[in-house]
Design a protein around this motif. Sequence first.
Motif, PDB file in Angstrom:
ATOM      1  N   SER A  43     -73.092  38.978  90.955  1.00 13.38           N
ATOM      2  CA  SER A  43     -73.727  38.314  89.818  1.00 13.38           C
ATOM      3  C   SER A  43     -73.786  39.260  88.624  1.00 13.38           C
ATOM      4  N   ALA A  44     -73.308  38.768  87.508  1.00 18.68           N
ATOM      5  CA  ALA A  44     -73.389  39.578  86.293  1.00 18.68           C
ATOM      6  C   ALA A  44     -74.833  39.800  85.884  1.00 18.68           C
ATOM      7  N   ASP A  45     -75.719  38.867  86.301  1.00 14.42           N
ATOM      8  CA  ASP A  45     -77.133  39.026  85.942  1.00 14.42           C
ATOM      9  C   ASP A  45     -77.938  39.667  87.074  1.00 14.42           C
ATOM     10  N   PHE A  46     -77.261  40.391  87.915  1.00 13.95           N
ATOM     11  CA  PHE A  46     -77.981  41.154  88.942  1.00 13.95           C
ATOM     12  C   PHE A  46     -79.047  41.993  88.236  1.00 13.95           C
ATOM     13  N   PRO A  47     -80.261  42.015  88.748  1.00 10.78           N
ATOM     14  CA  PRO A  47     -81.343  42.699  88.014  1.00 10.78           C
ATOM     15  C   PRO A  47     -81.128  44.205  87.920  1.00 10.78           C
ATOM     16  N   VAL A  48     -81.131  44.718  86.709  1.00  8.12           N
ATOM     17  CA  VAL A  48     -81.052  46.157  86.470  1.00  8.12           C
ATOM     18  C   VAL A  48     -82.252  46.556  85.613  1.00  8.12           C
ATOM     19  N   THR A  49     -82.470  47.843  85.517  1.00 10.49           N
ATOM     20  CA  THR A  49     -83.634  48.337  84.788  1.00 10.49           C
ATOM     21  C   THR A  49     -83.189  49.046  83.512  1.00 10.49           C
ATOM     22  N   PRO A  50     -84.005  48.922  82.466  1.00 13.59           N
ATOM     23  CA  PRO A  50     -83.657  49.594  81.212  1.00 13.59           C
ATOM     24  C   PRO A  50     -83.529  51.107  81.404  1.00 13.59           C
ATOM     25  N   GLY A  51     -82.521  51.654  80.781  1.00 13.03           N
ATOM     26  CA  GLY A  51     -82.321  53.103  80.856  1.00 13.03           C
ATOM     27  C   GLY A  51     -81.559  53.557  82.065  1.00 13.03           C
ATOM     28  N   ALA A  52     -81.216  52.626  82.941  1.00 14.14           N
ATOM     29  CA  ALA A  52     -80.439  53.009  84.120  1.00 14.14           C
ATOM     30  C   ALA A  52     -79.034  53.430  83.705  1.00 14.14           C
ATOM     31  N   PHE A  53     -78.329  54.066  84.613  1.00  9.00           N
ATOM     32  CA  PHE A  53     -77.014  54.618  84.291  1.00  9.00           C
ATOM     33  C   PHE A  53     -76.054  53.566  83.749  1.00  9.00           C
ATOM     34  N   GLN A  54     -75.959  52.422  84.391  1.00  4.18           N
ATOM     35  CA  GLN A  54     -75.034  51.374  83.959  1.00  4.18           C
ATOM     36  C   GLN A  54     -75.752  50.038  84.059  1.00  4.18           C
ATOM     37  N   THR A  55     -76.055  49.457  82.930  1.00  2.00           N
ATOM     38  CA  THR A  55     -76.847  48.215  82.917  1.00  2.00           C
ATOM     39  C   THR A  55     -75.988  46.972  82.745  1.00  2.00           C
ATOM     40  N   VAL A  56     -74.710  47.157  82.540  1.00  2.00           N
ATOM     41  CA  VAL A  56     -73.820  46.015  82.348  1.00  2.00           C
ATOM     42  C   VAL A  56     -72.689  46.089  83.376  1.00  2.00           C
ATOM     43  N   ALA A  57     -72.490  44.981  84.072  1.00  2.48           N
ATOM     44  CA  ALA A  57     -71.397  44.938  85.035  1.00  2.48           C
ATOM     45  C   ALA A  57     -70.066  44.817  84.304  1.00  2.48           C
ATOM     46  N   LYS A  58     -69.107  45.644  84.744  1.00  4.54           N
ATOM     47  CA  LYS A  58     -67.768  45.579  84.142  1.00  4.54           C
ATOM     48  C   LYS A  58     -66.842  44.694  84.975  1.00  4.54           C
ATOM     49  N   GLY A  59     -67.141  44.595  86.216  1.00  6.56           N
ATOM     50  CA  GLY A  59     -66.380  43.734  87.115  1.00  6.56           C
ATOM     51  C   GLY A  59     -67.340  43.307  88.205  1.00  6.56           C
ATOM     52  N   ARG A  60     -66.833  43.231  89.430  1.00  3.87           N
ATOM     53  CA  ARG A  60     -67.754  43.029  90.559  1.00  3.87           C
ATOM     54  C   ARG A  60     -68.103  44.431  91.051  1.00  3.87           C
ATOM     55  N   ASN A  61     -69.238  44.897  90.592  1.00  2.00           N
ATOM     56  CA  ASN A  61     -69.553  46.315  90.751  1.00  2.00           C
ATOM     57  C   ASN A  61     -70.514  46.583  91.909  1.00  2.00           C
ATOM     58  N   ALA A  62     -70.497  47.837  92.321  1.00  2.00           N
ATOM     59  CA  ALA A  62     -71.522  48.307  93.248  1.00  2.00           C
ATOM     60  C   ALA A  62     -72.848  48.407  92.493  1.00  2.00           C
ATOM     61  N   PHE A  63     -73.912  48.458  93.246  1.00  2.00           N
ATOM     62  CA  PHE A  63     -75.224  48.693  92.631  1.00  2.00           C
ATOM     63  C   PHE A  63     -76.005  49.691  93.467  1.00  2.00           C
ATOM     64  N   VAL A  64     -76.976  50.306  92.814  1.00  7.75           N
ATOM     65  CA  VAL A  64     -77.905  51.208  93.480  1.00  7.75           C
ATOM     66  C   VAL A  64     -79.300  50.848  92.984  1.00  7.75           C
ATOM     67  N   VAL A  65     -80.187  50.597  93.930  1.00  8.53           N
ATOM     68  CA  VAL A  65     -81.536  50.138  93.582  1.00  8.53           C
ATOM     69  C   VAL A  65     -82.556  50.976  94.344  1.00  8.53           C
ATOM     70  N   LYS A  66     -83.611  51.373  93.610  1.00 11.02           N
ATOM     71  CA  LYS A  66     -84.769  52.014  94.225  1.00 11.02           C
ATOM     72  C   LYS A  66     -85.948  51.061  94.074  1.00 11.02           C
ATOM     73  N   LEU A  67     -86.536  50.694  95.204  1.00  9.41           N
ATOM     74  CA  LEU A  67     -87.626  49.720  95.228  1.00  9.41           C
ATOM     75  C   LEU A  67     -88.949  50.459  95.395  1.00  9.41           C
ATOM     76  N   SER A  68     -89.985  49.956  94.746  1.00  7.43           N
ATOM     77  CA  SER A  68     -91.303  50.568  94.897  1.00  7.43           C
ATOM     78  C   SER A  68     -91.780  50.438  96.340  1.00  7.43           C
ATOM     79  N   ALA A  69     -92.750  51.266  96.695  1.00 10.76           N
ATOM     80  CA  ALA A  69     -93.204  51.308  98.082  1.00 10.76           C
ATOM     81  C   ALA A  69     -93.830  49.993  98.530  1.00 10.76           C
TER      82      ALA A  69
END
Lengths: 125, 606
Positions: free
Chosen positions: B170-196
Amino acid sequence: MCHIDPLVSHCCAGLLLFSSLAFANPPLNLDSNRGQAGDAVKFVTRADAVIYSFTGATGGTAVAVDAAGNAYVTGSTTQGVPTTVGAYQPTFNGGTCFLGTTTAFCSMVLARRSLFTSSVRTDQP
Amino acid sequence: MIYSTYLGGGVAKAIAVDAAGNAYVTGAATDVSSGGTFPVTSELPNGGHSGAFVAKLNAQGSALVYSAILGDPTSGAGSQLAGGNGIAVDAEGNAYVAGATGDGSFPTTPGAFQTAFQTTPGGFIFKMNSTGTALVYSTLLGGAGAGADLIDALTVDAAGEAFVTGAAGSADFPVTPGAFQTVAKGRNAFVVKLSADGSSLRYSTFLGGSGTDAGTGIALDSQGEAYVTGTTQSADFPATAAFGPAPPAGFIAKFSAAGDALLFSDALAATLGAVAVDNQGGAYVIGSGNGQGIPVTSNAKQRCGGAMLVMKFSADGNALLYSSFFGDVGETPLTTSLGLALDSEMNVYAADSLGVTKLSPETGEPITPPCFDPAFYDITEVTPRAGIAPGAPAVIHGYNLGPQAGITAGLDSSGGFGTTLDGTQVMVGGYSAPLLYAQDGKIRFLAPFEVAGQQQVQVEVVRAGENSDPHTASVDAVLPAIIEQPTGCLSAVLNQDMSVNTPTNPAAVGSIIAIYAEGGGQLSLPMTDGSIITSPLPALQLPVDVWFQNVSNYGTIFYAGSAPGLVAGTLQVNVQIPANVTPGQIMFGIDIGGVGDLSLACLNVK
């Protein structure tokens, strides 16, 4: 001519005899099947390093290690894996997930090797 | 083996273990409607009977602590990755599970980051309490775009914050402001850190180029910096370094603790699976490939031919410390489902479809522990025994026990046989045994005299720092055996003229012969293990008889004790052949303390 003293012999002939019979006989080599064609060679070669082996794993395999160095492995299989007495589910009843842990699964590997070596006495006439 | 068990129907994908040895497994349970079954002990709200399972097995492997299933792959859009794909456990025994689901009613908890299904298959992360009775939190993770968002790996830090990676469709996969890459260029990998508490994203970033990229492994260093591995088909993948020629097939990347910077990103022509990080920040990766363009380091044990790869990257990602294939020539490379773990000594455990292999942390070379069969043999290897006797030679069979070519021990500086031979040791009841011979498939050793009086002892082989499984051996007071060749009527016997007894050189009836034997047990003088016997000569403590075939009377014994000039434990018995023995090749034997020789030696008599 040297003769045996009925009480004891100090002659070095005993040492030579002992050496020729006990120390110098051909060493047993469980890997005598190596170098021959067939699947057995493939398995035996790989078995040198596999500490937990199984067949028919068709799905994911994953591994974890505890603080004592025991390895835990899980995956799925269609051909079955050896199970232990007292295991939660020792029999293959259509389910395909398996789980096991080991320190060094030598016995499993040795058992598999025996499938491919006709006898452990391969050095004997 | 500690245990090995089946666990219901389905596909197991990931495993974790807690400090008590409980194992936690996740995967995809087989759909009940298609005939599969999976045990469920914990009925959760909105739980199902097929879908993502999490099971906790006790340390003995004998019982489920709990098993629960969440979601239903038959409800909503399916996916080959439907189910749990990653699992971790914290110090309190809470299990963290992540995966993918197409089930619109997948159970979530109030206050979780994303509680509403996003119309297309997406990821999930849940935290199960230690008893499996309740979800601490459960959240979905995905966008509403056309593609599926799949989580493939998970890890957790000491604060209970979960890190996941996978593939975002999904191009609208949730990302956070200031993260390394906030816009998908294709079908991209993601890395997410979730709060405890599962309520918010600490950070979420894409990783990839204009092609298709997917995260398949994730691990953390001590600074909370995430290492991510995966596959890529993007020619413009954001690599900071490339190992090997383009196009890349896999990557390893390291993110800052805040997820706002890519500390390094290496691309190479191998697909990469699981990753683990050592205490120095070095990254171990398991992957696969067909060998073309895959970098293999000069210290690799196997430079080509295998299906799987193990690599170690430096903490800064600038160096490939080793890269080696392992496995057999001709094995089909696997593209997924390769497991990796490190033990406390940073040994690497790699799992593929054939099993688990232990690898050296320095070179990636497979570590082969010595293994031996619990059957013990006397030195002539004629009859297997259950045990050993003090001072008696014993032979064990196995593999990785010694050098391939085999090595025969000589006398050491002390004038006896040493306890280490080309890096091989045999421990018997805690005592180092003198060694006579060591080869890959066989060891000959002398049982230490110190085990006398014990009922049983543990025997263990140590080679190159690796210990075998211990095997229990019974300890017999005596195990008498005449030294012999198994065929040809050749026993360790000297005729009265000191010549060797052979079929062409028989001993005369009535003459005295010297028999060499073993397994006589304790002697009249204290013995030093492995020493060469000189005067004074110790005698056997137990009575000795020598019998001959077809006669009821024993031979007259003139001497029974240690063999002079031979290693401690070797016996010499001088006996007169009875006058009523029938000439020819006859069986004869030795009894010590009423215990007979089982090997049935052969004697040439004229």
